[in-house]
Design a protein around this motif. Structure first.
Motif, short mmCIF file in Angstrom:
data_model
loop_
_atom_site.label_atom_id
_atom_site.label_comp_id
_atom_site.label_asym_id
_atom_site.label_seq_id
_atom_site.Cartn_x
_atom_site.Cartn_y
_atom_site.Cartn_z
N THR A 58 0.83 -1.11 0.07
CA THR A 58 0.02 -0.10 -0.14
C THR A 58 1.01 1.18 -0.10
OG1 THR A 58 -1.52 -1.25 1.25
CG2 THR A 58 -1.97 1.05 1.14
N GLN A 59 1.78 1.16 0.71
CA GLN A 59 2.84 2.40 0.75
C GLN A 59 3.62 2.46 -0.62
OE1 GLN A 59 4.42 1.03 4.97
NE2 GLN A 59 5.14 3.00 4.78
N GLN A 60 3.83 1.31 -1.21
CA GLN A 60 4.75 1.50 -2.51
C GLN A 60 3.51 2.04 -3.48
OE1 GLN A 60 7.18 -1.67 -3.40
NE2 GLN A 60 6.97 -2.61 -1.46
N TYR A 106 12.49 10.43 5.96
CA TYR A 106 11.78 9.91 7.17
C TYR A 106 10.43 10.77 7.17
CZ TYR A 106 15.43 6.93 9.01
OH TYR A 106 16.53 5.96 9.04
N PHE A 107 10.44 11.82 6.92
CA PHE A 107 9.39 12.57 6.95
C PHE A 107 8.43 12.21 5.52
CE2 PHE A 107 7.00 16.80 5.44
CZ PHE A 107 6.31 16.91 6.51
N GLU A 108 8.94 12.08 4.62
CA GLU A 108 8.28 11.55 3.27
C GLU A 108 7.64 10.12 3.77
OE1 GLU A 108 6.40 11.21 -0.29
OE2 GLU A 108 7.27 12.92 0.69
N LYS A 109 8.48 9.48 4.69
CA LYS A 109 8.02 8.13 4.83
C LYS A 109 6.60 8.25 5.75
CE LYS A 109 9.64 4.58 4.27
NZ LYS A 109 9.54 3.67 3.12
N LEU A 110 6.75 9.26 6.79
CA LEU A 110 5.58 9.45 7.64
C LEU A 110 4.32 9.62 6.52
CD1 LEU A 110 4.23 9.87 10.23
CD2 LEU A 110 5.01 12.32 10.25
N LYS A 111 4.38 10.70 5.73
CA LYS A 111 3.42 10.94 4.84
C LYS A 111 2.89 9.91 4.03
CE LYS A 111 4.76 15.53 3.30
NZ LYS A 111 5.26 16.45 2.06
N GLU A 112 3.79 9.01 3.72
CA GLU A 112 3.40 7.66 2.94
C GLU A 112 2.41 6.91 3.90
OE1 GLU A 112 6.71 5.39 1.76
OE2 GLU A 112 7.19 6.90 0.09
N ILE A 113 2.74 6.74 5.08
CA ILE A 113 1.90 5.78 6.13
C ILE A 113 0.64 6.72 6.28
CG2 ILE A 113 1.81 5.28 8.43
CD1 ILE A 113 4.71 4.98 8.52
N ILE A 114 0.61 7.72 6.41
CA ILE A 114 -0.59 8.54 6.47
C ILE A 114 -1.49 8.44 5.23
CG2 ILE A 114 -1.97 10.83 6.63
CD1 ILE A 114 0.60 11.68 8.33
N LEU A 115 -1.06 8.46 4.09
CA LEU A 115 -1.95 8.40 3.09
C LEU A 115 -2.18 6.89 2.54
CD1 LEU A 115 0.15 10.73 0.61
CD2 LEU A 115 -2.02 11.07 1.40
N ALA A 116 -1.19 6.08 3.07
CA ALA A 116 -1.63 4.54 3.13
C ALA A 116 -3.03 4.09 3.64
CB ALA A 116 -0.34 3.71 3.21
N THR A 117 -2.79 4.49 4.98
CA THR A 117 -4.04 4.20 5.95
C THR A 117 -5.18 4.88 4.98
OG1 THR A 117 -3.64 6.12 7.03
CG2 THR A 117 -2.66 4.13 8.03
N ARG A 118 -5.12 5.93 4.74
CA ARG A 118 -6.28 6.75 3.90
C ARG A 118 -6.74 5.73 2.77
NH1 ARG A 118 -10.49 7.35 2.68
NH2 ARG A 118 -11.34 9.50 1.83
N LEU A 119 -5.70 5.12 2.04
CA LEU A 119 -6.07 4.64 1.04
C LEU A 119 -6.73 3.04 1.21
CD1 LEU A 119 -5.73 4.17 -2.16
CD2 LEU A 119 -3.53 3.16 -1.84
#
Length: 790
Positions: A123-125, A138-151
């Motif tokens: 999902t993150q990928q 790491y900040f971009e990774k945090l964004k990915e996590i948030i957006l991944a949960t939303r997805l």
């Protein structure tokens, strides 16, 4: 009720006490809800067409130069298991990110002092792929996590996996599992082996470093480690594992299939970047491609380079085969799709005139029509073989494609009337009025294209089928456009007792005539073979040998073929029956055999027909038979060629009451053609007997007629010279109903001689205009104006 009210009051009190916190939370929730773009991927995709069985026919690369197919609706099972085992074993359990993987990755990166692992879920990928060019921080990774949960809230797990499979990079300019399967293994992703699926599963991990043809050892190692994991997890058995690791890696990308390249061009004009399932039958398309290639290799020796073929299903009006051009080269316009290009029609419109005259009740199928030298103003049609039959049955004129009788039929029927019928067929390349084309309209003076012509022949066949299948009813939209998209369905309109263009009987009788067209040499004895099928077909050859046509129809299929040069260059031998017809019958041999059309009896009448003339029999026709004709044919005139003649007892002379007793006169029906027609007719029909002469002692009461055989009225004549430079004579010819009578010849009122029995006169006129006059001994005269050029 009271308890709910208490809870509501408490909630409002909480909000009042924590107003700022509540606004912050609400703002964060709203931001979280809208943080994910509605459309994650806006990259252009390739145009892809598939057959009616979903097999790839061809693809056109995306506008950004990437082989990126439109997203499919599912992920192949083998690839799905491989990618999950390699990238994200807990995909169906985590909420979009995996805390354990993230912790392990963070620990490893801190220990090494650099980013070695990402710990990203699939999902993150997907999120990372959609956010192109973002640095891996790491900040971009945090964004990915948030957006991944939303997805994860927006889509199902399978939909997310499908997004990944469709947009993951596979090395080079290959994106997505579908494109990768074709580029690296030359097959559909659903047909990949375990080894092939494992190879593709490891590629997106480092697509710029490892892909087929680059770093083969590392790629092989990664693939085999994944296969080992599949075996250890009991996803594949030992035999499958051993066979899989023995498979070799692909070395370089394959070119994508181009089975119907010109149909792909046609689709791309309106559906660029889409995946379109077509109606094309891939087996038939590939076999027809082979036939076209074989004929192209033969024809190019005569500098004929282009061929197009179209096959339609009559019942559904679906395109089964679409070949826009032969496998020629760019110098001969390989990329030009000739199926919808206007070309001179040659004789391919003749069946429409025949059907129109039947439909209007102006003709019966076997009616005799004149086939003699003919001139309309400056227009002088010629038969292909440069000979004349005098008179020929209309259906034979069509089946033999005789030009002179057909043009005379058109002139009699009316140019505007025929043009009206053609416009009803919706031939889009008829852009001018009828007078622009003139009588040459039926011989190739107009242009049309293979698409419209096949559509029209299919509509005729469908009209006949529907009439017989639906209680003698017609459909209002028979002449509709064929379809090539599988999700389209033809709407034939409403049922009615009113015909759309032609009535069913006229179509049936036209097809009966077209069935008799002489087939190419290899098929000329087709009727003696049980395996052969009846086909109504017609060829055409344009002026200057620029276009060769062959179109045929059965109850179920229409096949159309065009052969020529895309640049319009004519070639000797570029004739419909020699070049296009063999391809037509080779393609028909690929199709299931069809039964012949059922006879539409409700639109037909059984009447007595004169065998010799093909007209409705008069009371004096001596040989008749019962035939079914179209209902409108009942208004045609009775046979004009049979006359009741009075003969002596020996039947050697014509007599009358002036020279013979009425009791001795024998009344007999006699088949008599006009003199000019009779002149040519008797040379090819030995049974034809001219009228006996009148006995010398009789007062002749019948009319006398004579006609010029050569030259025609208003002719312009060039006198040839022999090897010695001497100008050859001009041979004047006349046909007389009483050849034994002496004729007297004049040029510009100057007497030049007489003839008897054979009325040929050799003259050598000077250049310029002349009036030729012929008179017989009974005072009848005939005049022609000619122009002699040096």
């Amino acid at each position: 009720m009271y308890s709910k009210l208490i809870k509501t009051l408490k909630f409002h009190n909480f909000l009042n006490r924590h107003r700022v916190k509540s606004m912050v939370i609400l703002t964060l929730l709203v931001a979280y809800y809208f943080c994910l773009p509605k459309t994650l991927f806006k990259d252009p995709t390739a145009t892809v067409i598939t057959s009616d069985s979903n097999e790839l026919l061809g693809a056109l690369i995306a506008d950004d130069g990437q082989w990126r197919f439109p997203a499919n609706d599912s992920v192949p099972d083998k690839f799905k298991l491989c990618i999950l085992q390699f990238e994200d074993e807990y995909f169906y359990k985590h909420p979009g990110f995996n805390p354990v993987s993230i912790f392990k990755a963070l620990k490893g990166n801190l220990n090494s002092g650099s980013v070695k692992r990402g710990g990203s879920t699939l999902t993150q990928q997907v999120i990372r792929l959609s956010r192109k060019g973002q640095s891996r921080t790491y900040f971009e990774k945090l964004k990915e996590i948030i957006l991944a949960t939303r997805l994860e809230f927006r889509l199902s797990k399978d939909e997310i996996l499908n997004l990944y499979a469709s947009h993951a990079p596979f090395g080079g300019n290959v994106v997505g599992i579908d494109a990768a399967a074709w580029r690296y293994f030359n097959r559909n992703a659903n047909n990949l082996s375990w080894a092939e699926s494992a190879t593709l599963a490891v590629l997106p991990n480092a697509p710029s470093l490892i892909y087929p043809g680059k770093n083969q050892e590392r790629l092989l190692d990664k693939r085999n480690r994944l296969l080992r994991k599949l075996y250890n997890n009991e996803i594949i058995d030992q035999l499958t594992y051993e066979l899989s690791i023995a498979e070799s890696l692909p070395q370089k990308p394959y070119p994508l299939p181009q089975i119907a390249p010109h149909l792909l061009q046609k689709v791309a004009k309106k559906n660029r970047g889409e995946r379109i399932k077509t109606t094309v039958n891939i087996a038939l398309q590939e076999q027809a491609n082979t036939i076209v290639k074989q004929h192209y290799n033969h024809l190019k020796q005569n500098e004929i380079y282009n061929i197009s073929v179209l096959v339609l299903d009559v019942k559904t009006r679906e395109v089964l085969t679409y070949i826009g051009n032969s496998p020629t080269d760019d110098a001969h316009q390989k990329s030009v799709d000739i199926v919808d290009k206007p070309r001179s029609t040659g004789s391919i419109l003749k069946p429409f005139l025949y059907a129109a005259m039947l439909d209007a009740g102006d003709l019966l199928p076997n009616t005799l029509v004149a086939d003699v030298p003919t001139q309309f103003g400056s227009y002088q049609p010629k038969n292909y073989n440069q000979t004349y039959d005098g008179a020929v049955h209309a259906n034979e004129a069509l089946s033999r494609s005789l030009n002179v009788p057909i043009v005379r039929m058109l002139q009699e029927f009316g140019l505007d009337r025929f043009y009206h019928y053609l416009k009803a067929l919706q031939l889009k390349d008829l852009k001018y009025n009828a007078n622009h084309y003139g009588l040459s309209l039926v011989l190739g003076g107009a242009e049309s294209n293979l698409w419209d012509l096949c559509k029209s022949y299919a509509a005729l066949s469908s009209t006949l089928n529907h009439f017989n299948e639906n209680s003698s009813k017609y459909y209002s939209n028979e002449f509709c456009q064929p379809i090539y998209k599988s999700d389209e369905i033809i709407n034939f309109g409403k049922q009615s007792t009113q015909k759309d263009v032609f009535d069913a009987a006229s179509i049936y009788l036209t097809f009966e005539s077209m069935k008799q067209v002489n087939r190419p040499q290899s098929d000329e004895s087709w009727e003696y073979y049980d395996s052969s099928q009846e086909i109504a077909w017609k060829t055409g050859t344009s002026f200057g040998f620029r276009d060769a046509w062959a179109i045929g129809t059965t109850k179920d299929y229409v096949v159309g073929v065009w052969v020529g040069n895309a640049d319009g260059e004519g070639r000797p031998g570029l004739v419909g029956v020699q070049t296009a017809a063999p391809i037509l019958f080779d393609v028909f041999d690929l199709l299931p055999k069809s039964n012949w059309f059922n006879q539409p009896f409700d639109e037909m009448l059984e009447v007595k027909i004169c065998k010799k003339s093909g007209y409705r029999a008069s009371s004096i026709c001596d040989a008749t038979e019962m035939q079914f004709i179209q209902a409108s044919g009942k208004k045609t005139e009775p046979c004009p060629f049979h006359k009741l003649v009075h003969l002596d007892v020996a039947e050697r002379y014509q007599v009358n009451s002036s020279c013979e007793a009425i009791s001795n006169i024998i009344n007999k029906s006699w088949f008599v053609l006009p003199p000019l027609q009779a002149h040519y007719f008797k040379s090819k029909n030995p049974y034809y007997k001219p009228l006996p002469p009148f006995r010398n002692d009789c007062v002749e009461s019948s009319g006398i007629s004579m006609e010029f055989i050569y030259p025609n009225q208003q002719s312009t004549i060039y006198l040839p010279k022999d090897f010695n430079g001497k100008t050859n004579d001009l041979i004047l010819k006349v046909a007389h109903s009483k050849p034994e009578i002496e004729l007297h010849w004049y040029i510009d009122s100057e007497y030049i001689g007489s003839t008897k029995d054979i009325h040929d006169m050799a003259v050598l006129p000077s250049t310029g205009e002349h009036i030729i006059t012929v008179t017989d001994e009974l005072g009848n005269s005939l005049k022609h104006k000619i122009t002699i050029l040096d």
